[in-house]
Design a protein around this motif. Structure first.
Motif, PDB file in Angstrom:
ATOM      1  N   ALA A   1      25.652 -18.943  23.527  1.00  0.00           N
ATOM      2  CA  ALA A   1      24.890 -20.155  23.806  1.00  0.00           C
ATOM      3  C   ALA A   1      25.196 -21.253  22.786  1.00  0.00           C
ATOM      4  O   ALA A   1      25.434 -22.417  23.146  1.00  0.00           O
ATOM      5  CB  ALA A   1      23.395 -19.840  23.807  1.00  0.00           C
ATOM      6  N   GLU A   2      25.195 -20.883  21.516  1.00  0.00           N
ATOM      7  CA  GLU A   2      25.431 -21.881  20.478  1.00  0.00           C
ATOM      8  C   GLU A   2      26.859 -22.410  20.522  1.00  0.00           C
ATOM      9  O   GLU A   2      27.096 -23.615  20.327  1.00  0.00           O
ATOM     10  CB  GLU A   2      25.120 -21.286  19.104  1.00  0.00           C
ATOM     11  CG  GLU A   2      23.630 -21.009  18.901  1.00  0.00           C
ATOM     12  CD  GLU A   2      23.319 -20.393  17.546  1.00  0.00           C
ATOM     13  OE1 GLU A   2      24.282 -19.974  16.845  1.00  0.00           O
ATOM     14  OE2 GLU A   2      22.123 -20.318  17.189  1.00  0.00           O
ATOM     15  N   THR A   3      27.818 -21.544  20.810  1.00  0.00           N
ATOM     16  CA  THR A   3      29.218 -21.979  20.857  1.00  0.00           C
ATOM     17  C   THR A   3      29.490 -22.853  22.077  1.00  0.00           C
ATOM     18  O   THR A   3      30.233 -23.840  21.986  1.00  0.00           O
ATOM     19  CB  THR A   3      30.162 -20.761  20.851  1.00  0.00           C
ATOM     20  OG1 THR A   3      29.894 -19.971  19.686  1.00  0.00           O
ATOM     21  CG2 THR A   3      31.622 -21.198  20.836  1.00  0.00           C
ATOM     22  N   THR A   4      28.887 -22.513  23.222  1.00  0.00           N
ATOM     23  CA  THR A   4      29.048 -23.364  24.406  1.00  0.00           C
ATOM     24  C   THR A   4      28.559 -24.775  24.115  1.00  0.00           C
ATOM     25  O   THR A   4      29.239 -25.769  24.417  1.00  0.00           O
ATOM     26  CB  THR A   4      28.282 -22.778  25.606  1.00  0.00           C
ATOM     27  OG1 THR A   4      28.785 -21.469  25.902  1.00  0.00           O
ATOM     28  CG2 THR A   4      28.440 -23.663  26.835  1.00  0.00           C
ATOM     29  N   ALA A   5      27.384 -24.883  23.532  1.00  0.00           N
ATOM     30  CA  ALA A   5      26.839 -26.204  23.188  1.00  0.00           C
ATOM     31  C   ALA A   5      27.728 -26.912  22.169  1.00  0.00           C
ATOM     32  O   ALA A   5      27.959 -28.129  22.269  1.00  0.00           O
ATOM     33  CB  ALA A   5      25.419 -26.048  22.639  1.00  0.00           C
TER      34      ALA A   5
ATOM     35  N   TYR B   1      35.558 -30.109  23.761  1.00  0.00           N
ATOM     36  CA  TYR B   1      36.355 -29.085  24.429  1.00  0.00           C
ATOM     37  C   TYR B   1      35.948 -28.953  25.901  1.00  0.00           C
ATOM     38  O   TYR B   1      36.762 -28.596  26.756  1.00  0.00           O
ATOM     39  CB  TYR B   1      36.182 -27.718  23.764  1.00  0.00           C
ATOM     40  CG  TYR B   1      36.564 -27.637  22.306  1.00  0.00           C
ATOM     41  CD1 TYR B   1      37.222 -28.687  21.656  1.00  0.00           C
ATOM     42  CD2 TYR B   1      36.269 -26.500  21.553  1.00  0.00           C
ATOM     43  CE1 TYR B   1      37.570 -28.599  20.315  1.00  0.00           C
ATOM     44  CE2 TYR B   1      36.611 -26.398  20.219  1.00  0.00           C
ATOM     45  CZ  TYR B   1      37.251 -27.454  19.596  1.00  0.00           C
ATOM     46  OH  TYR B   1      37.582 -27.356  18.266  1.00  0.00           O
ATOM     47  N   ILE B   2      34.669 -29.186  26.160  1.00  0.00           N
ATOM     48  CA  ILE B   2      34.110 -29.148  27.516  1.00  0.00           C
ATOM     49  C   ILE B   2      33.484 -30.510  27.791  1.00  0.00           C
ATOM     50  O   ILE B   2      32.705 -31.015  26.974  1.00  0.00           O
ATOM     51  CB  ILE B   2      33.042 -28.040  27.642  1.00  0.00           C
ATOM     52  CG1 ILE B   2      33.665 -26.655  27.450  1.00  0.00           C
ATOM     53  CG2 ILE B   2      32.335 -28.119  28.996  1.00  0.00           C
ATOM     54  CD1 ILE B   2      32.637 -25.532  27.380  1.00  0.00           C
ATOM     55  N   ALA B   3      33.809 -31.101  28.927  1.00  0.00           N
ATOM     56  CA  ALA B   3      33.245 -32.412  29.270  1.00  0.00           C
ATOM     57  C   ALA B   3      31.785 -32.273  29.665  1.00  0.00           C
ATOM     58  O   ALA B   3      31.414 -31.341  30.389  1.00  0.00           O
ATOM     59  CB  ALA B   3      34.031 -33.042  30.418  1.00  0.00           C
ATOM     60  N   LYS B   4      30.962 -33.199  29.191  1.00  0.00           N
ATOM     61  CA  LYS B   4      29.531 -33.140  29.483  1.00  0.00           C
ATOM     62  C   LYS B   4      29.264 -33.257  30.979  1.00  0.00           C
ATOM     63  O   LYS B   4      28.347 -32.621  31.507  1.00  0.00           O
ATOM     64  CB  LYS B   4      28.807 -34.246  28.720  1.00  0.00           C
ATOM     65  CG  LYS B   4      27.310 -34.036  28.596  1.00  0.00           C
ATOM     66  CD  LYS B   4      26.699 -35.004  27.608  1.00  0.00           C
ATOM     67  CE  LYS B   4      25.206 -34.702  27.388  1.00  0.00           C
ATOM     68  NZ  LYS B   4      24.605 -35.592  26.370  1.00  0.00           N
ATOM     69  N   ASP B   5      30.077 -34.056  31.689  1.00  0.00           N
ATOM     70  CA  ASP B   5      29.848 -34.233  33.126  1.00  0.00           C
ATOM     71  C   ASP B   5      30.323 -33.047  33.952  1.00  0.00           C
ATOM     72  O   ASP B   5      30.140 -33.009  35.168  1.00  0.00           O
ATOM     73  CB  ASP B   5      30.483 -35.530  33.639  1.00  0.00           C
ATOM     74  CG  ASP B   5      32.004 -35.545  33.515  1.00  0.00           C
ATOM     75  OD1 ASP B   5      32.588 -34.526  33.091  1.00  0.00           O
ATOM     76  OD2 ASP B   5      32.608 -36.587  33.834  1.00  0.00           O
TER      77      ASP B   5
ATOM     78  N   ILE C   1      25.459 -27.412  28.681  1.00  0.00           N
ATOM     79  CA  ILE C   1      26.516 -28.420  28.776  1.00  0.00           C
ATOM     80  C   ILE C   1      25.956 -29.840  28.689  1.00  0.00           C
ATOM     81  O   ILE C   1      26.500 -30.692  27.968  1.00  0.00           O
ATOM     82  CB  ILE C   1      27.328 -28.235  30.077  1.00  0.00           C
ATOM     83  CG1 ILE C   1      28.107 -26.911  30.034  1.00  0.00           C
ATOM     84  CG2 ILE C   1      28.293 -29.403  30.293  1.00  0.00           C
ATOM     85  CD1 ILE C   1      28.807 -26.545  31.322  1.00  0.00           C
ATOM     86  N   ASN C   2      24.873 -30.094  29.404  1.00  0.00           N
ATOM     87  CA  ASN C   2      24.344 -31.468  29.392  1.00  0.00           C
ATOM     88  C   ASN C   2      23.336 -31.713  28.272  1.00  0.00           C
ATOM     89  O   ASN C   2      22.816 -32.818  28.119  1.00  0.00           O
ATOM     90  CB  ASN C   2      23.745 -31.842  30.754  1.00  0.00           C
ATOM     91  CG  ASN C   2      22.586 -30.942  31.167  1.00  0.00           C
ATOM     92  OD1 ASN C   2      21.852 -30.422  30.336  1.00  0.00           O
ATOM     93  ND2 ASN C   2      22.437 -30.754  32.486  1.00  0.00           N
TER      94      ASN C   2
END
Length: 437
Positions: A250-254, A261-265, A411-412
């Motif tokens: 969870a912490e690494t995804t955020a 690395y990951i787009a918010k949209d 993500i968001n």
């Protein structure tokens, strides 16, 4: 993945199924056909026509019709989400197909078997030798006990391919940005950092469906051992949702969102659009399953691509592929068994393997495509090393939607990691209470 119905509803469904069975005409051996004249095999699956399984099943349909004069296959391609959301309702009606591809695991096939909506295939598995063709690890997702828990009990599905999650990469973009293929997790994050600093989002992600939760699960597995997987998936031990595995995920995804690395949209992107964006050359990498392999091989025309296992993990999301199930309400069960048998023949399995899929009963010498051989060899490494850890949405009915919502919130930025983990824990614990563990 479906909401558990009330005990009264299940009882009503069971009574209705018993009444239907008493009327005969369900196509089982020894039963009279429901009506004279031409027969039809009603088949549903959700494989794309240009994917490995789609090509193999199309050939199986041809062979089935050639060997069953007077029988036509009524094939309907359904979206994964369509079947996931409506299977329980459809199978509890007279609109059920004769044979259907369905998602494996406790939350899906296990739930429907527990509700009496799937046919017990144990006798057919023994009679037709499917129990000999499938290795013990692949049989895990075929069998379910009275609680709907996979791994033992009766056969309610037949897996006919295998799958695992990997990282696909755009070789041209790697070369342009002077990035080497990573072999360690540290090199993996360094590669993503290089792309992000150059203004390129490293990962194509579909947060509205399964792909984002598989990244989340791969991160959890990077801190996990087999007992943790068995506890989470098979209820063999207590799972701490605030333990190191899920907390790290969870912490690494955020954190990956913050680092670019990951787009918010991407929280609103579906799997199909994610795959198309990679095919279009817009992203250096995409983390997804081997089921995309054949399609990438067919559709990617403008750049060179390859794949590698998630670096550093000994455990990876993967298992047998989706399974053929025969609804209890199927009208032509004998035809369904014959069709499943054809999909298990070496000719069909070899075609699947040479088209970018992972067969379960092919002749290894018949797999000649270099990319396909690499794909199958990587799966063999994982399987023989006990490296397959199933998928995160399997343990509880409705858990797929819980995970989609949870990872979207990561993500968001709508919720903190600890809050998301609380939301993942609640339905899991409720399901344990329901099944009596």
């Amino acid at each position: 993945m479906f909401t558990m119905r009330t005990g009264a509803a299940v009882l009503a469904a069971t009574v209705m199924l018993a009444a239907l069975a008493a009327c005969g005409g369900d196509g089982q051996e020894g039963a009279e056909p429901a009506a004279s004249g031409p027969r039809t095999l009603k088949l549903w699956h959700y494989e794309s026509a240009d994917g490995a399984m789609g090509k193999a099943w199309a050939e199986a349909i041809k062979q089935f019709e050639a060997t069953h004069p007077g029988v036509k296959v009524q094939f309907e391609e359904k979206a994964f989400e369509q079947i996931r959301q409506s299977a329980g309702m459809i199978l509890n009606s007279d609109e059920a197909p004769d044979v259907m591809e369905y998602n494996k695991g406790n939350a899906t096939a296990g739930l429907l078997s527990k509700q009496g909506l799937l046919t017990d295939l144990s006798a057919e598995a023994a009679k037709r030798g499917w129990d000999k063709l499938l290795s013990p690890s692949l049989q895990t997702t075929a069998k379910y006990d009275d609680r709907g828990v996979m791994g033992s009990g009766k056969w309610f599905g037949i897996p006919n391919y295998a799958e695992y999650v990997m990282v696909y990469y755009n070789k041209d973009l790697f070369e342009k940005h002077k990035v080497e293929v990573p072999t360690t997790f540290e090199q993996f994050t360094a590669a993503m950092d290089t792309f992000a600093k150059a203004g390129v989002t490293p990962l194509a992600v579909g947060g509205a469906e399964y792909p984002a939760q598989q990244i989340f699960y791969q991160l959890a597995l990077s801190k996990a051992q087999r007992p943790w997987v068995d506890g989470f998936q098979l209820y063999k031990g207590k799972v701490d949702f605030h333990g190191p595995e899920f907390t790290y995920a969870a912490e690494t995804t955020a954190d990956w969102v913050k680092k670019g690395y990951i787009a918010k949209d991407s929280a609103g992107i579906k799997a199909e659009d994610m795959g198309l964006s990679f095919i279009g050359g817009k992203y250096p990498m995409v983390v997804t399953g081997s089921w995309w392999y054949g399609r990438f091989a067919t559709d990617i025309k403008d750049f060179e691509w390859g794949s590698f296992l998630w670096p550093g993990n000994t455990l990876h999301a993967g298992s047998s592929g989706n399974i053929w199930v025969v609804p209890e309400n199927a009208k032509n069960k004998d035809l369904a068994y014959d069709f499943i048998d054809i999909t298990m023949k070496k000719e069909i399995q070899n075609l699947l393997g040479n088209s970018g899929g992972i067969p379960v009963a092919a002749d290894p010498a018949a797999i000649t495509d270099p990319k396909s051989k690499e794909l199958i060899e990587n799966f063999t490494k994982l399987s023989t090393a006990d490296g397959l850890a199933f998928y995160p949405d399997w343990p509880a009915p409705g858990y797929y939607d819980v995970l989609v919502a949870g990872v979207q919130n990561l993500i968001n930025g709508a919720k903190k990691p600890a809050e998301v983990l609380d939301e993942l824990a609640a339905p899991y614990e409720e399901n344990l209470a329901d099944i009596g563990d």
